[in-house]
Design a protein around this motif. Structure first.
Motif, PDB file in Angstrom:
ATOM      1  N   ILE A  56       0.838  -1.200   0.000  1.00 17.69           N
ATOM      2  CA  ILE A  56       0.000   0.000   0.000  1.00 17.69           C
ATOM      3  C   ILE A  56       0.873   1.251   0.000  1.00 17.69           C
ATOM      4  CG2 ILE A  56      -1.597   1.350   1.421  1.00 17.69           C
ATOM      5  CD1 ILE A  56      -2.846  -1.343   2.283  1.00 17.69           C
ATOM      6  N   ARG A  57       1.917   1.251   0.809  1.00 12.82           N
ATOM      7  CA  ARG A  57       2.821   2.404   0.877  1.00 12.82           C
ATOM      8  C   ARG A  57       3.490   2.654  -0.470  1.00 12.82           C
ATOM      9  NH1 ARG A  57       7.936   3.375   1.243  1.00 12.82           N
ATOM     10  NH2 ARG A  57       8.515   1.200   1.429  1.00 12.82           N
ATOM     11  N   GLN A  58       3.924   1.580  -1.143  1.00 10.52           N
ATOM     12  CA  GLN A  58       4.558   1.742  -2.454  1.00 10.52           C
ATOM     13  C   GLN A  58       3.571   2.270  -3.479  1.00 10.52           C
ATOM     14  OE1 GLN A  58       6.213  -2.074  -3.335  1.00 10.52           O
ATOM     15  NE2 GLN A  58       8.040  -1.744  -2.088  1.00 10.52           N
ATOM     16  N   ARG A  59       2.339   1.781  -3.442  1.00  7.66           N
ATOM     17  CA  ARG A  59       1.325   2.266  -4.384  1.00  7.66           C
ATOM     18  C   ARG A  59       1.021   3.743  -4.163  1.00  7.66           C
ATOM     19  NH1 ARG A  59      -3.288  -2.388  -5.035  1.00  7.66           N
ATOM     20  NH2 ARG A  59      -1.952  -3.941  -6.029  1.00  7.66           N
ATOM     21  N   ILE A  60       0.946   4.155  -2.898  1.00  6.53           N
ATOM     22  CA  ILE A  60       0.672   5.560  -2.591  1.00  6.53           C
ATOM     23  C   ILE A  60       1.804   6.442  -3.105  1.00  6.53           C
ATOM     24  CG2 ILE A  60       0.483   7.225  -0.693  1.00  6.53           C
ATOM     25  CD1 ILE A  60      -1.102   5.071   0.837  1.00  6.53           C
ATOM     26  N   GLU A  61       3.052   6.023  -2.876  1.00  2.00           N
ATOM     27  CA  GLU A  61       4.196   6.801  -3.360  1.00  2.00           C
ATOM     28  C   GLU A  61       4.199   6.888  -4.880  1.00  2.00           C
ATOM     29  OE1 GLU A  61       7.780   5.165  -1.813  1.00  2.00           O
ATOM     30  OE2 GLU A  61       7.291   5.666   0.259  1.00  2.00           O
ATOM     31  N   GLU A  62       3.893   5.779  -5.539  1.00  2.00           N
ATOM     32  CA  GLU A  62       3.861   5.791  -7.000  1.00  2.00           C
ATOM     33  C   GLU A  62       2.738   6.697  -7.511  1.00  2.00           C
ATOM     34  OE1 GLU A  62       3.209   2.623 -10.624  1.00  2.00           O
ATOM     35  OE2 GLU A  62       4.230   1.952  -8.811  1.00  2.00           O
ATOM     36  N   ALA A  63       1.584   6.666  -6.847  1.00  2.00           N
ATOM     37  CA  ALA A  63       0.470   7.529  -7.249  1.00  2.00           C
ATOM     38  C   ALA A  63       0.828   8.998  -7.053  1.00  2.00           C
ATOM     39  CB  ALA A  63      -0.775   7.176  -6.444  1.00  2.00           C
ATOM     40  N   LYS A  64       1.505   9.317  -5.962  1.00  2.00           N
ATOM     41  CA  LYS A  64       1.929  10.700  -5.733  1.00  2.00           C
ATOM     42  C   LYS A  64       2.891  11.160  -6.824  1.00  2.00           C
ATOM     43  CE  LYS A  64       1.429  10.856  -0.719  1.00  2.00           C
ATOM     44  NZ  LYS A  64       2.149  10.950   0.570  1.00  2.00           N
ATOM     45  N   ARG A  65       3.821  10.283  -7.216  1.00  2.00           N
ATOM     46  CA  ARG A  65       4.761  10.648  -8.289  1.00  2.00           C
ATOM     47  C   ARG A  65       4.029  10.869  -9.611  1.00  2.00           C
ATOM     48  NH1 ARG A  65       8.295   5.869  -8.084  1.00  2.00           N
ATOM     49  NH2 ARG A  65       7.933   5.482  -5.909  1.00  2.00           N
ATOM     50  N   ARG A  66       3.029  10.021  -9.872  1.00  2.00           N
ATOM     51  CA  ARG A  66       2.278  10.178 -11.126  1.00  2.00           C
ATOM     52  C   ARG A  66       1.492  11.488 -11.145  1.00  2.00           C
ATOM     53  NH1 ARG A  66       0.471   4.582 -13.624  1.00  2.00           N
ATOM     54  NH2 ARG A  66       2.206   3.348 -12.871  1.00  2.00           N
ATOM     55  N   VAL A  67       0.868  11.802 -10.028  1.00  2.00           N
ATOM     56  CA  VAL A  67       0.099  13.044  -9.953  1.00  2.00           C
ATOM     57  C   VAL A  67       1.031  14.238 -10.123  1.00  2.00           C
ATOM     58  CG1 VAL A  67      -1.238  14.508  -8.388  1.00  2.00           C
ATOM     59  CG2 VAL A  67      -1.770  12.080  -8.581  1.00  2.00           C
ATOM     60  N   ALA A  68       2.190  14.184  -9.496  1.00  2.00           N
ATOM     61  CA  ALA A  68       3.157  15.275  -9.636  1.00  2.00           C
ATOM     62  C   ALA A  68       3.627  15.378 -11.084  1.00  2.00           C
ATOM     63  CB  ALA A  68       4.344  15.044  -8.711  1.00  2.00           C
ATOM     64  N   ALA A  69       3.797  14.245 -11.748  1.00  2.00           N
ATOM     65  CA  ALA A  69       4.239  14.250 -13.143  1.00  2.00           C
ATOM     66  C   ALA A  69       3.142  14.795 -14.062  1.00  2.00           C
ATOM     67  CB  ALA A  69       4.629  12.847 -13.571  1.00  2.00           C
ATOM     68  N   GLU A  70       1.880  14.491 -13.761  1.00  2.00           N
ATOM     69  CA  GLU A  70       0.779  14.968 -14.593  1.00  2.00           C
ATOM     70  C   GLU A  70       0.549  16.464 -14.405  1.00  2.00           C
ATOM     71  OE1 GLU A  70      -2.541  12.562 -13.562  1.00  2.00           O
ATOM     72  OE2 GLU A  70      -1.748  10.788 -14.582  1.00  2.00           O
TER      73      GLU A  70
END
Length: 99
Positions: free
Chosen positions: A31-45
């Motif tokens: 869950i922690r890894q998914r949250i971090e990846e989602a945050k990176r994607r949102v920042a990239a978008e």
């Protein structure tokens, strides 16, 4: 007290480790890894279109690679099963009708 006699072959002594087991929750880590990846994607978008970051490129490439590797792995597995089944069918046919 122990007295040791000198010898030609030296036997190693026991080593002690300071191992302290940690509690590891696999679900929580995922869950922690998914949250971090989602945050990176949102920042990239949220970045402007012309602004390219190496992290964004790496994420996109890794996602594409995962999709392709899963698909190609299943295709290879299916092809392997079909080839083995075909080979067994041919051997069975020759065993029954030719020999």
């Amino acid at each position: 007290m122990r007295h040791r006699f000198p010898s030609l072959l030296k036997t190693p002594r026991h080593r002690r480790f300071n191992y302290k087991p940690m509690y590891f929750d696999e679900e929580q880590e995922e869950i922690r890894q998914r949250i971090e990846e989602a945050k990176r994607r949102v920042a990239a978008e949220n970045r402007p279109a012309g602004d390219v970051d190496s992290e964004t490129v790496r994420l996109k490439l890794s996602d594409e690679w995962r999709r392709k590797s899963r698909k190609s792995a299943s295709q290879q597995s299916n092809m392997r099963v079909a080839m083995i089944a075909g080979l067994l069918f041919i051997l069975f046919y020759f065993y029954l009708f030719v020999l």
